[in-house]
Design an enzyme around this catalytic site. Structure first.
Site, mmCIF file in Angstrom:
data_model
loop_
_atom_site.group_PDB
_atom_site.id
_atom_site.type_symbol
_atom_site.label_atom_id
_atom_site.label_comp_id
_atom_site.label_asym_id
_atom_site.label_seq_id
_atom_site.Cartn_x
_atom_site.Cartn_y
_atom_site.Cartn_z
ATOM 1 N N SER A 263 0.814 -1.216 0.000
ATOM 2 C CA SER A 263 0.000 0.000 0.000
ATOM 3 C C SER A 263 0.841 1.257 0.000
ATOM 4 C CB SER A 263 -0.888 0.037 1.251
ATOM 5 O OG SER A 263 -1.766 -1.047 1.290
ATOM 6 N N HIS B 206 -7.320 0.141 6.103
ATOM 7 C CA HIS B 206 -6.949 -1.256 6.338
ATOM 8 C C HIS B 206 -6.974 -1.615 7.819
ATOM 9 C CE1 HIS B 206 -6.107 -2.111 2.185
ATOM 10 N NE2 HIS B 206 -5.286 -1.076 2.081
#
Lengths: 429, 429, 429, 429
Positions: free
Chosen positions: D287, D338
């Site tokens: 990410s 997340h």
């Protein structure tokens, strides 16, 4: 549906690939129960796919030599037939005369992607045939089988749109044979707004059209290709189009060459378009003349002879007529296709395709064939039986008129640009 | 997809229907361009469909007589082949030996519903063949064509569920050949809860499975059919079934008789079921023994002889063994099917089907064949080559054991109920 | 797509099911991240589905009592709004006034089959509302939510044919509310040949039409129902139908009562039918008059009074007019539906439905409403604003004519057969 | 399915477009029967679509001002509620507090493409909100409606492959927000071989995923993005992948911003991937850290301070911890997403994205979040309630370790390349 499976375990190469392929072939033919038939077929298809070109050809020649009809059975059948040529003995002879490799090919088809394999196999054979004429019997077997399987009754016509799978659209870009597709944006322009595209599909090859046709909806019969290939994204369709122009027909499968689908295709598309756009009255092509320059060169003729209307020479070529107008049969493959369908030779358009390819093959000339439903059968009959080419008054006047017209034709620059047309792709014939 | 079009204009009957059909047939064969091919094919299909049985047979015999191979071409090919029997001449002979009606049949297939027409045509021929053996060459042509078109590579296995189209489910009710379906509610019970159904489909006949198999998920190998046919709506599936019982296999198309799909089918279903229910370990049938009573009667044998285990006689019948255990080939069509697939004869179940039909054909006995993936190929090989029937220890003991066992068998009432089994439907063979 | 999963592990009953449902509800509302939201929703849906009716009602009342708007927040918002009633404070008030159970219901929808659960929930509430008016706020919440979700923009019209899934067709048999479907064979007759059926579908309930309409294609405006319900299998469609008769409209989902889809439906079907059958010019219903006998009885009126045209009384009822012709509003639910759509009251048909139900509810009378596209909006406007009922000249003459006509009406036998109409199914209103 | 109709008749511009839109809006709200409702909705949608931005804003403000709750009704409801705050009065207040424009918006949805219109409307509002805060109540209404309609229960997860429609794939190219897709060939590389892509779809917007996720199948947790973005066509999938890397998540609809679908999405994809590849054991992201440089700059911090492990600063940022390790809440939107899903902060990768964008936003650093099914709920709970960030031992060591590590960090070149990240596209938050 995916035809290629990305995760197949990689096999080690066989030490005697030809022997292995032969062994598997005999095993497949002998597998009377089918318990292991498909498994063997799958192995054989994999073994064949891994052969290099030379070994593949050796295998093919083995098929021709060793897997023809059973000579003993055939001899016996012939003897009985010669003795009493009745229907029962004919049937027996039919059976005995079938080469054993036909059954082998049918069993290969039971492998996953078997049909794809057989179609590609014939494509390879067609490429090798010129160098190796001994392959002809095998090619004939494959052609016979594929012609039966790709029977018109099993094909479906489907529109191809921007909503079609990318995998399928990719095939259009790869196989467009008449007017090159420059990329995805060009492709989209050929599917939307005032454009349509149709293809013929077979259930065993769902990812690819066998043949596809590109259509433009317009208000007149187009006389040049450039405006049709230019499609800004802002373009919208005419509200009430009068005319549908078929401006490109291409085959996707070299392995199906000679199995003519195109004639069915056009007639079905006409029906579909009429249902969607009731204002349509005219259905015409804007077609290349791929053999013109070759024919001119072969005969030492020139379009640019002074004092002659160059369209006359083109009309003579397209109708197969002698210079005095005596009818013959056209030598141009595209002409043969449309005239065989019953279309009419309607107008010859100079300066219609000034791309290098257009100049190279036809000095930039293109032609319109018109499809009129009520005339198709009669036109076809007269063409098939007598070679008579249906023609418009304008074309008839060109042919029957004086050999030397006042119109003047010069294309000095054209000769400078003559290029060989690309050979890899297949315009529909 | 609808195969029958309800709004077709009704045609007046033709005055000379046979002549008309013959005229259209010759026209169809001659239509070298396909411009009018499909049209003629459509007309011919309609003309044939409207023939009464007698005229249809006259037409068929005309095909046999007049549209065999071209005698002159065939003669020339034979001559050349006899002179030099090489691959090229063989190919020529293959071509000449094909009867012209084969091409006619392929062209009939281009009509809408052409495939359906051809399948039904063969069904009619199979019915007439006994009375009229002269039709055999035409039946052979149709069989050859259909076997090629219904190649395993073109078939797809699909589950059949309560979400399937009613038009398709209707076919199950009509064609269930082993254990009659009493109506829509009974049908639903065979598709849901702990039951599954699968069929093989061809793209040209989308509304009908060619063959279908009914499966029950259980926790043991079933020994009687009644509990499988009884399915209250409240029934739910076992959480972790151990066993799949194939309790019915039926063909839907009499016109495809002899084109064996069933063996592929069972192996694919096993794979599908394993993926859905990983707890499954046993795959077995509960099968009828359609020929037992016929065989008993023919040999003057009786299951109810005192002092004999009736299962022994049944085992001898199913394995084709002589009374002293000498191996042979089974005479029972269902046994031949499963044993040919590589299954094992596992258990003989008395009192398993006490319906009138079950009593009539096998004194109520049924049999389990077990499919074990690892044994299928070897079992099949030994069966195909030596007629050896794979059998469980229990069955082996029955056969090899003493002829007279202490077990006693009486079925006086059974004989009273013996009925002829219905003939119209096709249990898979 | 299956909405019910047959292999769900069976759960043991909870010892305090109401407490458990309440605990899960609060947990679901608090799950600010959605990590466990769907899981909790699934559990709550299962818990609610297992409640007995009494406990379910207790749970519902708890929702009404405890999960209304947050009183503190609402009080504060009201205060601010009263202080300064501007757009921002209004928005705040809107937010605060939403009962917390609305959010709970939205989260229940995230469970598998959540939408089905909510629709069935409202169906139950509608049944219990009369006995327990305190449930009204919850029913209002569900209605608000379902009306938003079943917005016309999310519905699709689809033809329902014999090719539709059996699971879906089963719903037609179960929910046909006007003229009972006798079984699968009767159903098939209503879908093929000269019959059509259409339904409105929502993506979250794919197995069931929300409402369906049955249509007959004819060559005249039907005056009796029996010929429409009789459909021998040999029946084919008229080549060029002039008239479409809507002879039955039924809802499938009691939980969606009051969310009117029927008006959209008819107008879309008219468009679809016109495209398929360009010869159609007339679109009419053959409708029941469910409230006629109730109205007659309530007013001590009788159709069989000597010397009176019984159609006059019926016309007065359907137009809501007083005996002297003074206009009013119709009291009949079916009339209200069609007139509200802008249809015209066209003809009254005595002896049109002589089934027990037809006699019971309307002495056998039925009525045609005609849909004329060009008049729909104006008719609707005059009906909605002034209660004016559009009527044919024939109906107008009945109403405006002399009260006593020479026509004579006797139905002595009718009264003997008067039955209560079944109540479970929902004719569209 | 096409959402835009290319042949719509072009309308002349209205002379008073604002007045016309207002007139149509009131008409739509008043259309009690729906006979003309859809027609008016269609006209209103067209009228709104043709407004220029200024007029559109004027119209929006009119909605805010004039079509809030009915003041009189609201006043009465408040009065009654204050008098007796019971469930019935609450329900009445709920009803009165709904602004009339909510019903208007619901009716606009009945127009063809109404949902698309409303989604785009909110996208415009979100752009204008900063300049014109008075639009907030309208934006809140739209958000409320869309959140209800795009309820998770109505969404379906579908794989996106090279067999998906080109129209859909085009959206991926346009909306990929994390790692730009360079064209169709790059796109194909992200869909095949060892890559997968999944999207969430709503039935009313079938041509576009609402959000999509790109996945790479690997044998380790990737530490840099370049190898994932490089996909030669010859690449095949690992036979037995151990790890799935989620390397890009993007939204396609700015009009649905804030309606979080991403968390559901990842959990469903994990289930789907496990079913397809049973060897998968690790599910992790690679990410971006979009806010790192902004945070560094704001605090005058620098990764390249000598003697410090730069990963330590990054870990402090991602966990929201103070330099002494005191826990806080992360300020990074991707981290918040997340961690809110219950993932664990697993590893910080320097030099992981050395593209200009990667350098600009995070000095080239990227991070892996790991999804472990058994920990998700607990991680989420601790994060939601206490802001506790689940972290690997390695990350914990970074944070808890000595502030100054011997590792040396220099990125002089990085600062030279710092670019503003593009703003138009939406990485999922």
């Amino acid at each position: 549906m995916r035809l290629n499976v990305p995760f197949l375990p990689r096999k080690a190469a066989h030490r005697d690939p030809l022997g292995e392929a032969q062994r598997l072939s005999l095993g497949l033919l002998e597998s009377c129960g089918e318990t292991q038939g498909t498994l063997t077929a799958t192995r054989l298809a994999a073994a064949l796919a891994s052969l290099d070109d030379e070994t593949a050809q050796a295998y093919d020649l083995w098929l021709v030599d060793k897997l023809g009809p059973d000579a003993a059975m055939l001899g016996a059948s012939i003897e009985r037939w010669l003795e009493r040529p009745d229907a029962a003995h004919a049937a027996q002879l039919t059976r005995s005369a079938e080469p054993r490799r036909q059954e082998l090919l049918r069993r290969v088809n039971t492998a996953p992607c078997g049909t794809r394999h057989l179609v590609d196999w014939r494509a390879r054979l067609l490429r090798q045939l010129a160098q190796c004429p001994a392959l002809a019997p095998l090619e004939a077997d494959l052609r016979h089988l594929l012609a039966s399987w790709f029977n018109r009754g099993f094909l479906t016509l489907r529109p191809i749109t921007w909503d079609s799978p990318a995998r399928l659209l990719e095939r259009l870009i790869a196989h467009e044979a008449v007017h090159n597709i420059a990329g995805w944006s060009d492709l989209r322009g050929r599917l939307e707004g005032d454009r349509r595209c149709y293809g013929f599909f077979h259930p065993a090859l769902p990812d690819t059209p066998l043949i596809f046709v590109e259509v433009a909806l317009t208000d007149h019969v187009s006389e040049a290709i450039a405006p049709l290939l230019d499609h800004p994204s802002s373009r919208t369709a005419p509200d009430r189009p009068s005319t549908a122009i078929f401006y490109s027909i291409s085959n996707c499968e070299p392995g199906l060459r000679g199995l003519q689908f195109g004639n069915f295709l056009i007639k079905q598309i006409v029906a579909d378009l009429k249902a969607e756009f009731p204002t349509l009255t005219t259905f015409a092509t804007l077609s290349p003349i791929p053999g013109l320059v070759r024919w001119l060169d072969a005969g030492g003729r020139s379009l640019s002879r002074e004092g002659d209307d160059p369209r006359r020479l083109c009309a003579l070529y397209l109708t197969g007529s002698a210079p005095d107008g005596t009818p013959g049969r056209p030598r141009d493959p595209v002409a043969a296709f449309h005239l065989g369908n019953g279309a009419e030779l309607w107008r010859i358009n100079p300066h219609a395709d000034v791309s290098p390819k257009g100049i190279a093959q036809s000095e930039g000339m293109m032609v319109n064939y018109v499809y009129r439903e009520q005339d198709l059968v009669a036109n076809h009959e007269r063409f098939a039986q007598h070679g008579h080419v249906a023609r418009s008054r304008e074309v008839a006047a060109l042919i029957d008129g004086p050999a030397a017209s006042p119109w003047r034709w010069t294309l000095p620059w054209a000769h400078a640009h003559r290029l060989s047309p690309p050979q890899e792709k297949q315009p529909c014939q």
